[in-house]
Write an enzyme that holds these catalytic residues in place. Structure first.
Site, PDB file in Angstrom:
ATOM      1  N   CYS A   1      -6.372 -35.144  29.427  1.00  0.00           N
ATOM      2  CA  CYS A   1      -7.087 -36.489  28.579  1.00  0.00           C
ATOM      3  C   CYS A   1      -7.723 -37.305  28.865  1.00  0.00           C
ATOM      4  O   CYS A   1      -8.136 -37.162  29.873  1.00  0.00           O
ATOM      5  CB  CYS A   1      -6.226 -36.340  27.457  1.00  0.00           C
ATOM      6  SG  CYS A   1      -6.692 -37.617  25.685  1.00  0.00           S
TER       7      CYS A   1
ATOM      8  N   HIS B   1      -6.213 -31.848  24.574  1.00  0.00           N
ATOM      9  CA  HIS B   1      -3.916 -31.439  25.238  1.00  0.00           C
ATOM     10  C   HIS B   1      -4.230 -29.927  24.896  1.00  0.00           C
ATOM     11  O   HIS B   1      -3.727 -29.689  24.207  1.00  0.00           O
ATOM     12  CB  HIS B   1      -3.905 -31.882  24.182  1.00  0.00           C
ATOM     13  CG  HIS B   1      -3.760 -33.670  24.285  1.00  0.00           C
ATOM     14  ND1 HIS B   1      -2.921 -34.953  25.598  1.00  0.00           N
ATOM     15  CD2 HIS B   1      -4.538 -34.604  23.644  1.00  0.00           C
ATOM     16  CE1 HIS B   1      -3.334 -35.488  25.085  1.00  0.00           C
ATOM     17  NE2 HIS B   1      -3.894 -36.248  23.862  1.00  0.00           N
TER      18      HIS B   1
ATOM     19  N   GLU C   1      -1.095 -28.556  25.900  1.00  0.00           N
ATOM     20  CA  GLU C   1       0.178 -28.930  25.478  1.00  0.00           C
ATOM     21  C   GLU C   1       0.208 -28.389  23.871  1.00  0.00           C
ATOM     22  O   GLU C   1       1.415 -28.637  22.936  1.00  0.00           O
ATOM     23  CB  GLU C   1       1.143 -30.098  26.533  1.00  0.00           C
ATOM     24  CG  GLU C   1       0.744 -31.999  25.695  1.00  0.00           C
ATOM     25  CD  GLU C   1      -0.270 -31.750  25.494  1.00  0.00           C
ATOM     26  OE1 GLU C   1      -0.677 -33.699  26.262  1.00  0.00           O
ATOM     27  OE2 GLU C   1      -1.281 -31.921  26.276  1.00  0.00           O
TER      28      GLU C   1
END
Length: 203
Positions: free
Chosen positions: A79, A185, A187
Site C-alpha cells: 500500500c 492490502h 493481509e
C-alpha cells in the site's frame, strides 16, 4: 528470517497476523542497523506519503531500506509502502521518496472518470497481472482489497507488473529486480493476499 519495518506508520499487527497464518516467523524491526540481518523485509504503510518519509528519516530507516535494496535481498512494499518505493509523490505537495523505482505517485484524476466515482478507491477490485512469481496460484478473478487515494506512475512500463481499473487503468503492482510492491492490502485480501505473501516467502 523476515522483518516488518516499524517506522510508526504501518498496520504492523495485521501484516504480522497474516504471516502467522502462514506459519512463518516474522520480526517487527524498529532498529535500522538490524535490517541487514534479514533475508526479506516488508515495508508496510498507512497514512500520508510525506509523513511516512519523515518518520523513516527520523529513525534512519530511509537509508537502511535503500542499502537493503542495494544488497540484492527481496523487499516488498505494501500500500503506502509500495508508493514510498518511488522517487516522489504529489500528496499534500511534492515529497521525495526512497527512489528505488523510477516514477512518481499522483492523485486519482477524477476528470478521467467516465462515471462519478468516490476517492479514495476503497474495496475489492481486480488486478490484471503479468507473469511474475508473486502471482502464482491466484484465483482466476484476482480480486484484492484496496484503500488509497493516490497511485503510482512508473517511468519504465516494464516495472509495472499489475494493473487495476478505477475510472481508468492504473499500476497496482510493481517490481524492479529484487524490489517489489503491491497497492492492495494482502493481509485484508483473504486467500489471494495470503498467496502473494506465501509467494514472496518462496522467492
Amino acid at each position: 528470517m523476515i522483518a516488518i519495518v516499524d517506522y510508526n506508520m504501518g498496520n504492523l499487527a495485521s501484516v504480522k497476523n497474516a504471516f502467522d497464518l502462514l506459519g512463518e516467523k516474522v520480526v517487527v524491526e524498529s532498529d535500522p542497523h538490524n535490517l541487514k540481518n534479514y533475508d526479506r523485509i516488508i515495508l508496510p504503510g498507512v497514512g500520508a506519503f510525506g509523513d511516512a518519509m519523515e518518520h523513516l528519516r527520523e529513525r534512519g530507516m530511509d537509508q537502511a531500506v535503500r542499502e537493503y535494496a542495494q544488497s540484492g535481498k527481496y523487499l516488498l512494499g505494501i500500500c503506502l509502502g509500495m508508493q514510498l518505493l518511488f522517487e516522489s509523490s504529489e500528496e499534500f505537495g511534492l515529497s521525495e521518496g526512497l527512489g528505488l523505482i523510477a516514477g512518481r505517485v499522483v492523485a486519482f484524476d477524477s476528470s478521467r472518470f467516465h462515471t462519478p466515482l468516490k476517492v479514495p478507491h476503497m474495496g475489492w477490485n481486480r488486478m490484471f497481472t503479468s507473469q511474475h512469481p508473486l502471482f502464482e496460484g491466484l484465483d482466476e478473478a484476482h480480486y484484492l482489497y484496496f484503500v488509497h487515494s493516490y497511485h503510482a506512475l512508473c517511468q519504465d512500463e516494464r516495472d509495472s507488473i499489475g494493473e487495476s481499473v478505477y475510472g481508468y487503468r492504473f499500476t497496482s503492482a510493481v517490481a524492479h529486480e529484487n524490489v517489489m510492491g503491491i497497492q492492495p492490502h494482502p493481509e485484508k485480501s483473504h486467500k489471494n493476499g495470503l498467496t502473494i505473501l506465501k509467494n514472496f516467502i518462496k522467492l
